[in-house]
Scaffold this active site. Structure first.
Site, PDB file in Angstrom:
ATOM      1  N   HIS A  22       7.815  -0.176  44.263  1.00 12.66           N
ATOM      2  CA  HIS A  22       9.028  -0.839  43.819  1.00 12.66           C
ATOM      3  C   HIS A  22       9.393  -0.414  42.396  1.00 12.66           C
ATOM      4  CE1 HIS A  22      11.166  -4.506  42.169  1.00 12.66           C
ATOM      5  NE2 HIS A  22      11.981  -4.023  43.085  1.00 12.66           N
ATOM      6  N   ASP A  66      16.630  -0.665  45.597  1.00  9.73           N
ATOM      7  CA  ASP A  66      16.220  -1.853  44.869  1.00  9.73           C
ATOM      8  C   ASP A  66      17.327  -2.907  44.872  1.00  9.73           C
ATOM      9  OD1 ASP A  66      15.058  -3.697  43.162  1.00  9.73           O
ATOM     10  OD2 ASP A  66      14.447  -2.215  41.683  1.00  9.73           O
ATOM     11  N   TYR A 115      18.836  12.636  31.724  1.00 11.39           N
ATOM     12  CA  TYR A 115      17.641  13.479  31.608  1.00 11.39           C
ATOM     13  C   TYR A 115      16.424  12.644  31.215  1.00 11.39           C
ATOM     14  CZ  TYR A 115      20.486  17.795  31.658  1.00 11.39           C
ATOM     15  OH  TYR A 115      21.325  18.823  32.000  1.00 11.39           O
TER      16      TYR A 115
END
Length: 143
Positions: A22, A66, A115
């Site tokens: 998770h 999620d 990034y």
């Protein structure tokens, strides 16, 4: 072969997806993304010859997004002043909508922040995608 699993998903990729927990992040990177530089601490699975959208669709058949975060899907914002068209973003929205009913499941992140987030990805899938700004990051949910 297994039933119900998209054939594009390799045994190595399935293993890595199963290992994720998770809130772990998965980046599906376009062909221009600095995968091996940014992903020096991530598991990298190469899927040369495939595009981001076909991989995204296959992954989302198995990968729970999620539900404890507002936007479990992230794309890289265009650099200010960049006028390149990004039709792949519409494809991303259509694919994500097939698997997640939230209208705002996709958020955008400034390039260098993207990034930085990618550096903490558990898994990066390197593709041959030619579309500019064709990177998409998924945050894993629970089953």
């Amino acid at each position: 072969m297994l039933k119900g699993i998209p054939a594009i998903l390799s045994p190595e990729l399935l293993k890595r997806l199963c290992e994720m927990g998770h809130s772990d992040k998965l980046l599906i990177a376009d062909g221009n993304f600095p995968t091996h530089t940014v992903g020096e601490n991530a598991h990298i699975v190469r899927m040369d010859g495939h595009g981001v959208c076909e991989i995204l669709d296959a992954v989302l058949q198995l990968f729970p997004l999620d539900t404890y975060t507002e936007r479990p899907v992230s794309i890289m914002e265009k650099v200010p002043g960049d006028t390149v068209a990004t039709p792949i973003w519409d494809e991303f929205k259509n694919i994500v909508a097939k698997y997640d009913s939230r209208e705002d499941a996709i958020g955008s992140i400034e390039r260098f922040a993207f990034y930085a987030m990618a550096k903490n990805s558990y898994l990066i899938i390197a593709t041959s995608e030619k579309a500019l700004y064709g990177n998409i990051m998924l945050q894993k949910g629970v089953v």
